[in-house]
Design a protein around this motif. Sequence first.
Motif, PDB file in Angstrom:
ATOM      1  N   UNK A 121       0.483  -1.283  -0.020  1.00 56.63           N
ATOM      2  CA  UNK A 121       0.138   0.258   0.304  1.00 56.63           C
ATOM      3  C   UNK A 121       0.832   1.505   0.233  1.00 56.63           C
ATOM      4  N   UNK A 122       1.847   0.925   0.247  1.00 53.78           N
ATOM      5  CA  UNK A 122       3.117   2.058  -0.543  1.00 53.78           C
ATOM      6  C   UNK A 122       2.821   2.843  -1.587  1.00 53.78           C
ATOM      7  N   UNK A 123       2.666   4.358  -2.329  1.00 47.05           N
ATOM      8  CA  UNK A 123       3.511   4.435  -3.078  1.00 47.05           C
ATOM      9  C   UNK A 123       4.945   4.365  -3.133  1.00 47.05           C
ATOM     10  N   UNK A 124       5.255   3.840  -4.380  1.00 47.58           N
ATOM     11  CA  UNK A 124       6.823   4.483  -4.693  1.00 47.58           C
ATOM     12  C   UNK A 124       6.867   4.428  -6.312  1.00 47.58           C
ATOM     13  N   UNK A 125       7.945   4.663  -7.010  1.00 46.12           N
ATOM     14  CA  UNK A 125       8.058   4.226  -8.733  1.00 46.12           C
ATOM     15  C   UNK A 125       9.294   4.471  -8.073  1.00 46.12           C
ATOM     16  N   UNK A 126      10.038   3.934  -8.966  1.00 51.13           N
ATOM     17  CA  UNK A 126      11.503   3.680  -9.518  1.00 51.13           C
ATOM     18  C   UNK A 126      12.522   4.582 -10.655  1.00 51.13           C
ATOM     19  N   UNK A 127      13.351   5.218 -10.617  1.00 50.60           N
ATOM     20  CA  UNK A 127      14.248   5.846 -11.447  1.00 50.60           C
ATOM     21  C   UNK A 127      15.522   5.689 -10.991  1.00 50.60           C
ATOM     22  N   UNK A 128      16.724   5.665 -12.649  1.00 51.73           N
ATOM     23  CA  UNK A 128      17.319   4.835 -12.688  1.00 51.73           C
ATOM     24  C   UNK A 128      18.188   5.888 -12.962  1.00 51.73           C
ATOM     25  N   UNK A 129      19.674   5.647 -11.919  1.00 54.40           N
ATOM     26  CA  UNK A 129      20.779   6.531 -12.235  1.00 54.40           C
ATOM     27  C   UNK A 129      22.064   5.387 -11.837  1.00 54.40           C
ATOM     28  N   UNK A 130      23.436   6.546 -12.151  1.00 54.16           N
ATOM     29  CA  UNK A 130      24.322   5.732 -11.744  1.00 54.16           C
ATOM     30  C   UNK A 130      25.149   6.888 -10.504  1.00 54.16           C
ATOM     31  N   UNK A 131      25.279   6.496  -8.986  1.00 52.17           N
ATOM     32  CA  UNK A 131      25.380   7.872  -8.615  1.00 52.17           C
ATOM     33  C   UNK A 131      27.569   8.072  -8.901  1.00 52.17           C
ATOM     34  N   UNK A 132      28.108   7.764  -9.754  1.00 49.89           N
ATOM     35  CA  UNK A 132      29.213   8.089 -10.469  1.00 49.89           C
ATOM     36  C   UNK A 132      28.689   9.142 -11.396  1.00 49.89           C
ATOM     37  N   UNK A 133      27.598   9.170 -11.763  1.00 47.88           N
ATOM     38  CA  UNK A 133      27.250   9.976 -12.923  1.00 47.88           C
ATOM     39  C   UNK A 133      26.568  10.828 -12.645  1.00 47.88           C
ATOM     40  N   UNK A 134      26.860  12.285 -12.013  1.00 48.58           N
ATOM     41  CA  UNK A 134      26.109  13.355 -11.536  1.00 48.58           C
ATOM     42  C   UNK A 134      25.386  13.652 -12.144  1.00 48.58           C
ATOM     43  N   UNK A 135      25.284  13.786 -13.630  1.00 50.18           N
ATOM     44  CA  UNK A 135      24.094  14.421 -14.854  1.00 50.18           C
ATOM     45  C   UNK A 135      22.726  13.132 -14.252  1.00 50.18           C
ATOM     46  N   UNK A 136      22.625  11.822 -14.314  1.00 43.64           N
ATOM     47  CA  UNK A 136      22.054  10.488 -13.801  1.00 43.64           C
ATOM     48  C   UNK A 136      21.164  11.027 -12.685  1.00 43.64           C
ATOM     49  N   UNK A 137      22.018  11.115 -11.843  1.00 42.56           N
ATOM     50  CA  UNK A 137      21.331  11.306  -9.737  1.00 42.56           C
ATOM     51  C   UNK A 137      20.591  13.199  -9.799  1.00 42.56           C
ATOM     52  N   UNK A 138      20.958  13.342 -10.869  1.00 46.60           N
ATOM     53  CA  UNK A 138      20.569  14.821 -10.888  1.00 46.60           C
ATOM     54  C   UNK A 138      18.941  14.669 -11.503  1.00 46.60           C
ATOM     55  N   UNK A 139      19.155  13.777 -13.090  1.00 46.06           N
ATOM     56  CA  UNK A 139      17.770  13.197 -13.211  1.00 46.06           C
ATOM     57  C   UNK A 139      16.619  12.855 -12.857  1.00 46.06           C
ATOM     58  N   UNK A 140      17.381  11.954 -11.876  1.00 47.37           N
ATOM     59  CA  UNK A 140      15.984  10.701 -11.291  1.00 47.37           C
ATOM     60  C   UNK A 140      15.424  11.463  -9.779  1.00 47.37           C
ATOM     61  N   UNK A 141      16.024  12.291  -9.226  1.00 52.06           N
ATOM     62  CA  UNK A 141      15.966  13.337  -8.365  1.00 52.06           C
ATOM     63  C   UNK A 141      14.459  14.351  -8.839  1.00 52.06           C
ATOM     64  N   UNK A 142      15.352  15.061  -9.892  1.00 53.84           N
ATOM     65  CA  UNK A 142      14.166  16.140 -10.072  1.00 53.84           C
ATOM     66  C   UNK A 142      13.189  15.361 -11.093  1.00 53.84           C
ATOM     67  N   UNK A 143      13.584  14.450 -11.780  1.00 53.45           N
ATOM     68  CA  UNK A 143      12.132  13.578 -12.282  1.00 53.45           C
ATOM     69  C   UNK A 143      10.994  12.611 -10.755  1.00 53.45           C
ATOM     70  N   UNK A 144      11.679  12.420  -9.992  1.00 51.92           N
ATOM     71  CA  UNK A 144      11.192  12.390  -8.361  1.00 51.92           C
ATOM     72  C   UNK A 144       9.490  13.033  -8.296  1.00 51.92           C
ATOM     73  N   UNK A 145      10.903  13.854  -8.290  1.00 55.23           N
ATOM     74  CA  UNK A 145      10.245  15.654  -7.847  1.00 55.23           C
ATOM     75  C   UNK A 145       9.115  15.196  -8.470  1.00 55.23           C
ATOM     76  N   UNK A 146       8.858  15.443  -9.421  1.00 52.87           N
ATOM     77  CA  UNK A 146       7.843  16.167  -9.952  1.00 52.87           C
ATOM     78  C   UNK A 146       7.090  14.955 -10.490  1.00 52.87           C
ATOM     79  N   UNK A 147       7.056  13.062 -10.390  1.00 52.91           N
ATOM     80  CA  UNK A 147       6.456  12.682  -9.727  1.00 52.91           C
ATOM     81  C   UNK A 147       5.608  12.574  -9.113  1.00 52.91           C
ATOM     82  N   UNK A 148       6.479  12.157  -7.333  1.00 55.85           N
ATOM     83  CA  UNK A 148       5.877  11.591  -6.479  1.00 55.85           C
ATOM     84  C   UNK A 148       5.681  13.317  -5.423  1.00 55.85           C
TER      85      UNK A 148
END
Length: 221
Positions: free
Chosen positions: A49-76
């Motif tokens: 019953x928990x609202x959860x979404x997945x976002x792919x990113x590699x912590x060694x790649x700052x651009x993917x990490x930033x994109x994932x966190x921004x997408x999470x904010x927009x979605x959730x």
Amino acid sequence: MTTFALIGAGPGLGLAAARRFGAAGHSVALIARNAEHLDDLASELGRDGIQARSFTADVLDPATLTTALQAATEALGPIEIAQYSPVPRADFMKPVLDTSADDLDAPLAFSVKGPLTCVNTVLPGMRALGRGTLLFVNGSSAVRPNPNVAGTSIAFAAASAYAAMLHDVLAPENIHAAQLIIPGAIRPDAEHSSPDALALRLYALHTERNGFRHYAEPLPE
């Protein structure tokens, strides 16, 4: 509803923490490299019953990490809590005399640049909310350097310094930074270091906001 962002989502501590924060009413953003693995975790949380979404990113790649966190904010919704707890790679753990300067590039990117990228991305949203929590999870080499695992010892020490500075400068803004040190292995049968026990501890760090560094168990002598 605000969001709990889990950087380094996995089936042990990560899933337990996601369950605990999700049970408290937060949506959950699961962030890691393996999309299929993340989708399985999101489905498992959904069955609870928990609202959860997945976002792919590699912590060694700052651009993917930033994109994932921004997408999470927009979605959730806005990220109120961010937990940085990916598991270091085995090749970070060479003995100190076998460690070259180049050997430190990945550990420092993993333990310092990754957290810094996360904080810089989520901080504006926390400031807009007027509150937030930054949780950092490390092993004992963060506070007791181990010459057998030089990469993590050096990188965790740098990460600890960064997180401690955040604790001091963000407190006046009602944004709490805390570090949980887990001295040994995470085991399902451990009283204080099982995934569920650690998840409860991390949630308490968020709610009680008492001090910077905490230990799951005392450091061995």
